[in-house]
Write a protein that holds these residues in place. Structure first.
Motif, PDB file in Angstrom:
ATOM      1  N   GLU A 109      43.155  84.092  79.618  1.00  0.00           N
ATOM      2  CA  GLU A 109      42.235  83.781  78.500  1.00  0.00           C
ATOM      3  C   GLU A 109      42.669  82.489  77.824  1.00  0.00           C
ATOM      4  O   GLU A 109      41.847  81.656  77.465  1.00  0.00           O
ATOM      5  CB  GLU A 109      42.257  84.917  77.463  1.00  0.00           C
ATOM      6  N   THR A 110      43.976  82.338  77.643  1.00  0.00           N
ATOM      7  CA  THR A 110      44.502  81.132  77.012  1.00  0.00           C
ATOM      8  C   THR A 110      44.182  79.917  77.879  1.00  0.00           C
ATOM      9  O   THR A 110      43.806  78.850  77.388  1.00  0.00           O
ATOM     10  CB  THR A 110      46.038  81.277  76.841  1.00  0.00           C
ATOM     11  N   LEU A 111      44.334  80.106  79.196  1.00  0.00           N
ATOM     12  CA  LEU A 111      44.042  79.002  80.114  1.00  0.00           C
ATOM     13  C   LEU A 111      42.556  78.650  80.085  1.00  0.00           C
ATOM     14  O   LEU A 111      42.188  77.480  80.119  1.00  0.00           O
ATOM     15  CB  LEU A 111      44.485  79.369  81.535  1.00  0.00           C
ATOM     16  N   ARG A 112      41.703  79.661  79.994  1.00  0.00           N
ATOM     17  CA  ARG A 112      40.252  79.394  79.928  1.00  0.00           C
ATOM     18  C   ARG A 112      39.924  78.606  78.651  1.00  0.00           C
ATOM     19  O   ARG A 112      39.057  77.744  78.659  1.00  0.00           O
ATOM     20  CB  ARG A 112      39.440  80.689  79.961  1.00  0.00           C
ATOM     21  N   THR A 113      40.616  78.926  77.562  1.00  0.00           N
ATOM     22  CA  THR A 113      40.387  78.169  76.322  1.00  0.00           C
ATOM     23  C   THR A 113      40.794  76.709  76.532  1.00  0.00           C
ATOM     24  O   THR A 113      40.092  75.784  76.121  1.00  0.00           O
ATOM     25  CB  THR A 113      41.219  78.773  75.157  1.00  0.00           C
ATOM     26  N   ALA A 114      41.941  76.506  77.209  1.00  0.00           N
ATOM     27  CA  ALA A 114      42.410  75.139  77.461  1.00  0.00           C
ATOM     28  C   ALA A 114      41.416  74.406  78.378  1.00  0.00           C
ATOM     29  O   ALA A 114      41.157  73.211  78.193  1.00  0.00           O
ATOM     30  CB  ALA A 114      43.798  75.178  78.089  1.00  0.00           C
ATOM     31  N   LEU A 115      40.849  75.132  79.331  1.00  0.00           N
ATOM     32  CA  LEU A 115      39.857  74.510  80.212  1.00  0.00           C
ATOM     33  C   LEU A 115      38.593  74.171  79.425  1.00  0.00           C
ATOM     34  O   LEU A 115      37.957  73.141  79.651  1.00  0.00           O
ATOM     35  CB  LEU A 115      39.526  75.448  81.387  1.00  0.00           C
ATOM     36  N   ALA A 116      38.241  75.041  78.465  1.00  0.00           N
ATOM     37  CA  ALA A 116      37.062  74.771  77.639  1.00  0.00           C
ATOM     38  C   ALA A 116      37.300  73.554  76.734  1.00  0.00           C
ATOM     39  O   ALA A 116      36.372  72.819  76.397  1.00  0.00           O
ATOM     40  CB  ALA A 116      36.718  76.001  76.805  1.00  0.00           C
ATOM     41  N   MET A 117      38.529  73.334  76.342  1.00  0.00           N
ATOM     42  CA  MET A 117      38.844  72.154  75.513  1.00  0.00           C
ATOM     43  C   MET A 117      38.738  70.870  76.319  1.00  0.00           C
ATOM     44  O   MET A 117      38.602  69.787  75.757  1.00  0.00           O
ATOM     45  CB  MET A 117      40.269  72.271  74.961  1.00  0.00           C
ATOM     46  N   GLY A 118      38.858  70.976  77.666  1.00  0.00           N
ATOM     47  CA  GLY A 118      38.738  69.762  78.480  1.00  0.00           C
ATOM     48  C   GLY A 118      39.694  69.703  79.651  1.00  0.00           C
ATOM     49  O   GLY A 118      39.722  68.685  80.360  1.00  0.00           O
ATOM     50  N   GLY A 119      40.459  70.747  79.885  1.00  0.00           N
ATOM     51  CA  GLY A 119      41.331  70.779  81.067  1.00  0.00           C
ATOM     52  C   GLY A 119      40.489  70.808  82.335  1.00  0.00           C
ATOM     53  O   GLY A 119      39.349  71.279  82.317  1.00  0.00           O
ATOM     54  N   ASP A 120      41.038  70.283  83.445  1.00  0.00           N
ATOM     55  CA  ASP A 120      40.276  70.254  84.695  1.00  0.00           C
ATOM     56  C   ASP A 120      40.557  71.458  85.565  1.00  0.00           C
ATOM     57  O   ASP A 120      39.666  71.993  86.201  1.00  0.00           O
ATOM     58  CB  ASP A 120      40.617  68.978  85.478  1.00  0.00           C
ATOM     59  N   ARG A 121      41.820  71.864  85.642  1.00  0.00           N
ATOM     60  CA  ARG A 121      42.155  73.064  86.408  1.00  0.00           C
ATOM     61  C   ARG A 121      43.404  73.702  85.809  1.00  0.00           C
ATOM     62  O   ARG A 121      44.121  73.057  85.029  1.00  0.00           O
ATOM     63  CB  ARG A 121      42.327  72.766  87.897  1.00  0.00           C
ATOM     64  N   ALA A 122      43.611  74.974  86.208  1.00  0.00           N
ATOM     65  CA  ALA A 122      44.674  75.736  85.557  1.00  0.00           C
ATOM     66  C   ALA A 122      45.588  76.372  86.591  1.00  0.00           C
ATOM     67  O   ALA A 122      45.176  76.672  87.717  1.00  0.00           O
ATOM     68  CB  ALA A 122      44.050  76.824  84.681  1.00  0.00           C
TER      69      ALA A 122
END
Ligand code: AMP
Length: 249
Positions: free
Chosen positions: A70-83
């Motif tokens: 979930e934390t990674l999905r939030t980071a991806l929503a902020m603009g991360g490309d992959r996790a």
């Protein structure tokens, strides 16, 4: 240029944490969890650098239980490309985290590694420093300004006496302090898009790192409630109180 950002899942900063009845630990059952606030700042910085055309890819990484997704999905929503999620139920001390992050960094070869200055659950403030040492890379901790060039990054650091500016050769490790930026509000369309972004799962064994704890937690207790303060009339009275009552001088 690639950036790697480490994001930790921690108890939300609004939650008043309680100690378990047996004093073995704090109780985080049924408690709201969020991305560590300093990691949000690190993430925001990476996104701004990408928007400025200085970074081409942002890889976000989290280590811990399944819900770190979930934390990674939030980071991806902020603009991360992959996790990347290194999944484990074991307790990870900062040294174990630093060792795992080193393995990820060796695989990914990022030029810039961004972390928070500290996690608000263990308050350790150790991981970025240990990671830099393990990678033999320069470190810019407590960053309040980051300027990324082609071969080096200039970091303005918050130090006890004020601000210190350091120039670091890339690849470098930078840890974000509070005043670096104000993280953006994540919008719904971005949350939806983030669900489709790649999230790789790794096991600790695949990275070949010994994560066995080096410390043993003996007991956790609430701090004693504070007694009220008093106003003193003179320096002499203050000194007398420090000497005779507090017995600290
Ligand atoms: P600490 O040294 O524990 O205060 O943590 C400093 C920073 O290291 C955090 O702000 C994160 O950026 C990173 N970090 C620590 N633990 C983890 C973890 N389990 N997963 C991802 N990043 C972490």
């Amino acid at each position: 240029m690639k950036a790697l950002v480490a994001v930790k899942r921690v108890v939300d900063y609004n939650v008043k944490v309680r100690v378990k009845a047996d004093g073995s630990d704090v109780d985080i059952g049924n408690v709201k969890m969020s991305m560590n606030p300093f990691d949000e700042i690190a993430m925001e910085e990476a996104v701004r650098l990408k928007e400025a055309g200085k970074i081409s890819e942002i890889v976000v990484v989290s280590l811990g239980v399944k819900q770190c997704e979930e934390t990674l999905r939030t980071a991806l929503a902020m603009g991360g490309d992959r996790a990347i999620h290194v999944q484990t139920d074991d307790y990870l001390e900062p040294l174990a985290v630093a060792k795992l992050l080193r393995k990820i960094a060796e695989r990914e070869q990022p030029q810039l590694i961004l972390l928070g200055k500290q996690a608000i659950d263990d308050d350790a403030n150790q991981t970025a420093q240990m990671l830099a040492a393990l990678l033999n890379a320069p470190q810019g901790t407590f960053a309040s300004k980051v300027e990324l060039g082609e071969n080096e990054v200039t970091v303005v650091r918050e130090v006890d006496g004020g601000l210190e500016t350091v120039a670091l050769k890339l690849p470098a490790v930078v840890s974000a302090d509070l005043r670096l930026n104000e993280p953006r509000y994540v919008k719904l369309p971005n949350i939806m898009q983030a669900k489709k972004k790649p999230l790789e799962k790794l096991a600790v064994e695949e990275l070949g790192v010994d994560i066995a704890p080096k410390l043993q937690q003996q007991k956790v207790a609430e701090p004693k409630p504070r007694s009220g303060g008093v106003k003193v009339q003179s320096v002499a009275e203050l000194v007398a109180k420090l000497k005779n009552e507090a017995k600290v001088i």
